[in-house]
Scaffold this motif. Structure first.
Motif, PDB file in Angstrom:
ATOM      1  N   SER A   1      11.453   4.081 -14.934  1.00  0.00           N
ATOM      2  CA  SER A   1      10.545   4.279 -13.800  1.00  0.00           C
ATOM      3  C   SER A   1       9.129   4.503 -14.296  1.00  0.00           C
ATOM      4  O   SER A   1       8.902   4.881 -15.438  1.00  0.00           O
ATOM      5  N   VAL A   2       8.162   4.228 -13.400  1.00  0.00           N
ATOM      6  CA  VAL A   2       6.745   4.445 -13.703  1.00  0.00           C
ATOM      7  C   VAL A   2       6.101   5.172 -12.529  1.00  0.00           C
ATOM      8  O   VAL A   2       6.552   5.058 -11.390  1.00  0.00           O
ATOM      9  N   LEU A   3       5.032   5.901 -12.832  1.00  0.00           N
ATOM     10  CA  LEU A   3       4.258   6.547 -11.781  1.00  0.00           C
ATOM     11  C   LEU A   3       3.046   5.679 -11.461  1.00  0.00           C
ATOM     12  O   LEU A   3       2.383   5.165 -12.366  1.00  0.00           O
ATOM     13  N   VAL A   4       2.789   5.545 -10.163  1.00  0.00           N
ATOM     14  CA  VAL A   4       1.687   4.718  -9.683  1.00  0.00           C
ATOM     15  C   VAL A   4       0.846   5.553  -8.722  1.00  0.00           C
ATOM     16  O   VAL A   4       1.374   6.124  -7.767  1.00  0.00           O
ATOM     17  N   ALA A   5      -0.455   5.621  -8.986  1.00  0.00           N
ATOM     18  CA  ALA A   5      -1.391   6.332  -8.108  1.00  0.00           C
ATOM     19  C   ALA A   5      -1.981   5.314  -7.135  1.00  0.00           C
ATOM     20  O   ALA A   5      -2.413   4.236  -7.541  1.00  0.00           O
ATOM     21  N   VAL A   6      -1.990   5.656  -5.850  1.00  0.00           N
ATOM     22  CA  VAL A   6      -2.420   4.729  -4.809  1.00  0.00           C
ATOM     23  C   VAL A   6      -3.522   5.355  -3.953  1.00  0.00           C
ATOM     24  O   VAL A   6      -3.381   6.477  -3.470  1.00  0.00           O
ATOM     25  N   ALA A   7      -4.596   4.605  -3.757  1.00  0.00           N
ATOM     26  CA  ALA A   7      -5.707   5.049  -2.908  1.00  0.00           C
ATOM     27  C   ALA A   7      -5.465   4.543  -1.486  1.00  0.00           C
ATOM     28  O   ALA A   7      -5.552   3.347  -1.222  1.00  0.00           O
ATOM     29  N   SER A   8      -5.119   5.470  -0.600  1.00  0.00           N
ATOM     30  CA  SER A   8      -4.805   5.109   0.780  1.00  0.00           C
ATOM     31  C   SER A   8      -5.223   6.246   1.697  1.00  0.00           C
ATOM     32  O   SER A   8      -5.013   7.414   1.378  1.00  0.00           O
ATOM     33  N   ASP A   9      -5.779   5.884   2.851  1.00  0.00           N
ATOM     34  CA  ASP A   9      -6.116   6.939   3.808  1.00  0.00           C
ATOM     35  C   ASP A   9      -5.121   7.000   4.961  1.00  0.00           C
ATOM     36  O   ASP A   9      -5.212   7.875   5.808  1.00  0.00           O
ATOM     37  N   ASP A  10      -4.149   6.068   4.968  1.00  0.00           N
ATOM     38  CA  ASP A  10      -3.166   6.086   6.052  1.00  0.00           C
ATOM     39  C   ASP A  10      -1.718   6.167   5.569  1.00  0.00           C
ATOM     40  O   ASP A  10      -0.807   6.255   6.383  1.00  0.00           O
ATOM     41  N   GLY A  11      -1.494   6.134   4.257  1.00  0.00           N
ATOM     42  CA  GLY A  11      -0.145   6.205   3.719  1.00  0.00           C
ATOM     43  C   GLY A  11       0.665   4.943   3.937  1.00  0.00           C
ATOM     44  O   GLY A  11       1.849   4.908   3.621  1.00  0.00           O
ATOM     45  N   ILE A  12       0.041   3.902   4.457  1.00  0.00           N
ATOM     46  CA  ILE A  12       0.732   2.640   4.729  1.00  0.00           C
ATOM     47  C   ILE A  12       0.142   1.502   3.903  1.00  0.00           C
ATOM     48  O   ILE A  12       0.863   0.645   3.406  1.00  0.00           O
ATOM     49  N   ASN A  13      -1.168   1.507   3.762  1.00  0.00           N
ATOM     50  CA  ASN A  13      -1.871   0.415   3.071  1.00  0.00           C
ATOM     51  C   ASN A  13      -2.677   0.937   1.885  1.00  0.00           C
ATOM     52  O   ASN A  13      -3.164   2.062   1.897  1.00  0.00           O
ATOM     53  N   VAL A  14      -2.835   0.068   0.873  1.00  0.00           N
ATOM     54  CA  VAL A  14      -3.789   0.339  -0.202  1.00  0.00           C
ATOM     55  C   VAL A  14      -5.124  -0.082   0.408  1.00  0.00           C
ATOM     56  O   VAL A  14      -5.425  -1.266   0.495  1.00  0.00           O
ATOM     57  N   ASN A  15      -5.900   0.890   0.894  1.00  0.00           N
ATOM     58  CA  ASN A  15      -7.067   0.536   1.694  1.00  0.00           C
ATOM     59  C   ASN A  15      -8.323   1.350   1.388  1.00  0.00           C
ATOM     60  O   ASN A  15      -9.252   1.369   2.175  1.00  0.00           O
ATOM     61  N   MET A  16      -8.345   1.994   0.225  1.00  0.00           N
ATOM     62  CA  MET A  16      -9.532   2.775  -0.127  1.00  0.00           C
ATOM     63  C   MET A  16     -10.054   2.361  -1.493  1.00  0.00           C
ATOM     64  O   MET A  16      -9.284   2.051  -2.392  1.00  0.00           O
ATOM     65  N   HIS A  17     -11.356   2.395  -1.624  1.00  0.00           N
ATOM     66  CA  HIS A  17     -11.979   2.210  -2.930  1.00  0.00           C
ATOM     67  C   HIS A  17     -11.657   3.457  -3.746  1.00  0.00           C
ATOM     68  O   HIS A  17     -11.680   4.573  -3.215  1.00  0.00           O
ATOM     69  N   PHE A  18     -11.396   3.279  -5.031  1.00  0.00           N
ATOM     70  CA  PHE A  18     -11.090   4.416  -5.895  1.00  0.00           C
ATOM     71  C   PHE A  18     -12.198   5.464  -5.829  1.00  0.00           C
ATOM     72  O   PHE A  18     -11.936   6.660  -5.744  1.00  0.00           O
ATOM     73  N   GLY A  19     -13.433   5.032  -5.849  1.00  0.00           N
ATOM     74  CA  GLY A  19     -14.570   5.943  -5.857  1.00  0.00           C
ATOM     75  C   GLY A  19     -14.770   6.714  -4.566  1.00  0.00           C
ATOM     76  O   GLY A  19     -15.545   7.659  -4.528  1.00  0.00           O
ATOM     77  N   TRP A  20     -14.074   6.318  -3.512  1.00  0.00           N
ATOM     78  CA  TRP A  20     -14.216   7.017  -2.235  1.00  0.00           C
ATOM     79  C   TRP A  20     -13.029   7.905  -1.920  1.00  0.00           C
ATOM     80  O   TRP A  20     -13.084   8.696  -0.980  1.00  0.00           O
ATOM     81  N   ALA A  21     -11.961   7.763  -2.661  1.00  0.00           N
ATOM     82  CA  ALA A  21     -10.729   8.508  -2.378  1.00  0.00           C
ATOM     83  C   ALA A  21     -10.871   9.964  -2.817  1.00  0.00           C
ATOM     84  O   ALA A  21     -11.349  10.254  -3.908  1.00  0.00           O
ATOM     85  N   HIS A  22     -10.469  10.867  -1.951  1.00  0.00           N
ATOM     86  CA  HIS A  22     -10.483  12.290  -2.282  1.00  0.00           C
ATOM     87  C   HIS A  22      -9.153  12.718  -2.882  1.00  0.00           C
ATOM     88  O   HIS A  22      -9.069  13.726  -3.569  1.00  0.00           O
ATOM     89  N   GLU A  23      -8.107  11.941  -2.583  1.00  0.00           N
ATOM     90  CA  GLU A  23      -6.811  12.188  -3.188  1.00  0.00           C
ATOM     91  C   GLU A  23      -6.071  10.859  -3.316  1.00  0.00           C
ATOM     92  O   GLU A  23      -6.370   9.901  -2.596  1.00  0.00           O
ATOM     93  N   LEU A  24      -5.149  10.817  -4.260  1.00  0.00           N
ATOM     94  CA  LEU A  24      -4.332   9.623  -4.463  1.00  0.00           C
ATOM     95  C   LEU A  24      -2.874   9.997  -4.265  1.00  0.00           C
ATOM     96  O   LEU A  24      -2.444  11.096  -4.629  1.00  0.00           O
TER      97      LEU A  24
END
Length: 176
Positions: free
Chosen positions: A2-25
């Motif tokens: 298994s691998v861990l993957v960090a995802v920038a999302s503001d809705d928990g459904i889509n990868v939809n945030m720029h890394f630089g704008w995300a407050h949490e991953l």
């Protein structure tokens, strides 16, 4: 495996945030068979607020980080221009590098006063970072720590299943 993957999302459904704008991953554990589950939500290290550096161990660490980042950017510029850029603060390096996503926004600008070592440490156990866009400098910095960044515009489900397929293919290739 298994691998861990960090995802920038503001809705928990889509990868939809720029890394630089995300407050949490969102941190997902992706299994080889394509299954995954959300295991953590990590706050992106807080941006420093232009404080005068104190004479301490932190200053030395910041200087080391500046030198590492300077080397990365200098290598990029040597390749692109045939000459090295002058070393300086992370803020100056990001500005000189043209850091950002290449779309008129600057993800790198959001991190100009960030403790890059703390940023990397926060996601050091992740193998991948998925975001709508990741700035070139941050991508290069993460790559030096064997963390791959992918800019994707997909539902999280599809993106994580693609990571599983990618990992399976990568791990099944014969060693050269």
């Amino acid at each position: 495996m298994s691998v861990l993957v960090a995802v920038a999302s503001d809705d928990g459904i889509n990868v939809n945030m720029h890394f630089g704008w995300a407050h949490e991953l969102l941190i997902y554990k992706v299994e080889e068979d394509g299954t995954y589950n959300l295991v953590d939500e990590r706050v992106v290290p807080e941006l420093k607020r232009c404080e005068a550096p104190a004479e301490s161990k932190e200053t030395n660490q910041s200087e080391e980080t500046t030198n590492d980042v300077s080397k990365i950017i200098s290598d990029d510029r040597e390749t692109a221009n045939g000459k090295a850029q002058q070393q300086g603060s992370i803020k100056e390096l990001l500005e000189k590098s043209g850091a950002g996503c290449g779309n008129g926004h600057s993800c790198g600008e959001n991190f100009k006063d960030t403790d890059v070592d703390k940023m990397i440490e926060t996601f050091a156990d992740c193998k991948y970072i998925l975001a709508l866009k990741v700035g070139r400098v941050m991508e290069r910095i993460f790559r030096t720590k064997q963390i791959s960044c992918f800019s994707v515009d997909l539902p999280i489900d599809e993106a994580l299943k693609s990571i599983a397929v990618y990992e399976k293919r990568k791990n099944s290739k014969p060693a050269e």
